[in-house]
Design a protein around this motif. Structure first.
Motif, PDB file in Angstrom:
ATOM      1  N   SER A  27       0.811  -1.221   0.000  1.00 50.25           N
ATOM      2  CA  SER A  27       0.000   0.000   0.000  1.00 50.25           C
ATOM      3  C   SER A  27       0.847   1.274   0.000  1.00 50.25           C
ATOM      4  O   SER A  27       0.517   2.227  -0.712  1.00 50.25           O
ATOM      5  N   GLN A  28       1.917   1.314   0.768  1.00 53.61           N
ATOM      6  CA  GLN A  28       2.728   2.533   0.832  1.00 53.61           C
ATOM      7  C   GLN A  28       3.452   2.800  -0.486  1.00 53.61           C
ATOM      8  O   GLN A  28       3.502   3.943  -0.941  1.00 53.61           O
ATOM      9  N   TRP A  31       0.907   4.037  -2.991  1.00 55.94           N
ATOM     10  CA  TRP A  31       0.518   5.412  -2.707  1.00 55.94           C
ATOM     11  C   TRP A  31       1.613   6.386  -3.128  1.00 55.94           C
ATOM     12  O   TRP A  31       1.346   7.418  -3.733  1.00 55.94           O
ATOM     13  N   ARG A  32       2.871   6.057  -2.793  1.00 59.00           N
ATOM     14  CA  ARG A  32       3.981   6.941  -3.175  1.00 59.00           C
ATOM     15  C   ARG A  32       4.095   7.078  -4.692  1.00 59.00           C
ATOM     16  O   ARG A  32       4.400   8.159  -5.201  1.00 59.00           O
ATOM     17  N   ALA A  44      -3.663  11.030  -4.613  1.00 55.73           N
ATOM     18  CA  ALA A  44      -2.946   9.761  -4.436  1.00 55.73           C
ATOM     19  C   ALA A  44      -3.793   8.783  -3.631  1.00 55.73           C
ATOM     20  O   ALA A  44      -3.854   7.592  -3.961  1.00 55.73           O
ATOM     21  N   ASP A  45      -4.460   9.287  -2.583  1.00 60.18           N
ATOM     22  CA  ASP A  45      -5.365   8.435  -1.797  1.00 60.18           C
ATOM     23  C   ASP A  45      -6.456   7.841  -2.683  1.00 60.18           C
ATOM     24  O   ASP A  45      -6.720   6.635  -2.642  1.00 60.18           O
ATOM     25  N   ALA A  48      -5.040   5.344  -5.315  1.00 61.14           N
ATOM     26  CA  ALA A  48      -4.625   4.107  -4.647  1.00 61.14           C
ATOM     27  C   ALA A  48      -5.849   3.280  -4.265  1.00 61.14           C
ATOM     28  O   ALA A  48      -5.877   2.060  -4.468  1.00 61.14           O
ATOM     29  N   GLN A  49      -6.863   3.951  -3.746  1.00 62.38           N
ATOM     30  CA  GLN A  49      -8.089   3.238  -3.381  1.00 62.38           C
ATOM     31  C   GLN A  49      -8.739   2.599  -4.618  1.00 62.38           C
ATOM     32  O   GLN A  49      -9.157   1.450  -4.573  1.00 62.38           O
TER      33      GLN A  49
END
Length: 186
Positions: A27-28, A31-32, A44-45, A48-49
């Motif tokens: 996940s990190q 997101w990055r 980005a949130d 990513a979701q």
């Protein structure tokens, strides 16, 4: 510890805990990848979701022909391309956010270093982000897929749907341009 392919297959078979492990592992980085491509934490949130929803939706169809990370970052690439197509206007990393900070500065602003070191790190980060912003989008994406997703040239080629030679060239040119920009900064 199970590898990623075994985990996604286990999740497709109904083991929810397997998805939780995949999420913890990736996940990190995912997101990055979005944050460094967009400079916007909220976006980005969201991206990513959307990508994790696509992983959930596609788990039953996953075939272990490629690494899970390659598959997931291919989905991420498609989400990013779709976003850029919907929003043709790109934000500049020189643009200021609501607190008056340049977007390029916000990428590393909360690094946790001492104040003296923080300024040096921010200057270096600003220079790197400015150099990244100057790269053509295809080169920037190839570089970020390798840097953030730890993808091989073959994986980058598969994710971006280009030949391995094209992916290798994009990485080579991106590294050369970044190296040159950072030498000027030093």
């Amino acid at each position: 510890m199970q590898d990623d392919q075994a985990l996604i297959l286990a999740y497709a078979g109904g083991q929810v805990a397997a998805f939780e492990q995949l999420y913890q592992r990736h996940s990190q980085r995912l997101w990055r990848y979005f944050f460094r491509n967009t400079g916007n934490a909220a976006l980005a949130d969201d991206l990513a979701q959307e990508t994790w929803f696509a992983v959930v939706d596609g788990a039953a169809r996953y075939q272990p022909e490629a690494k899970f990370s390659t598959w997931a970052f291919t989905l991420a690439h498609h989400k990013l391309v779709d976003h850029w197509r919907r929003h043709k206007a790109h934000r500049s990393l020189d643009e200021e956010d609501s607190e008056g900070m340049r977007l390029a500065e916000t990428l590393f602003a909360n690094s946790g270093f001492d104040p003296e070191r923080l300024q040096d790190r921010k200057d270096l980060a600003r220079a790197l982000l400015d150099a990244l912003a100057q790269l053509p989008p295809e080169q920037r994406e190839a570089f970020l897929l390798q840097a953030e997703a730890d993808m091989s040239v073959a994986d980058i080629a598969a994710a971006t749907q280009v030949s391995q030679e094209t992916a290798k060239s994009r990485l080579r040119y991106a590294r050369a341009k970044l190296r040159q920009a950072m030498e000027v900064t030093a």
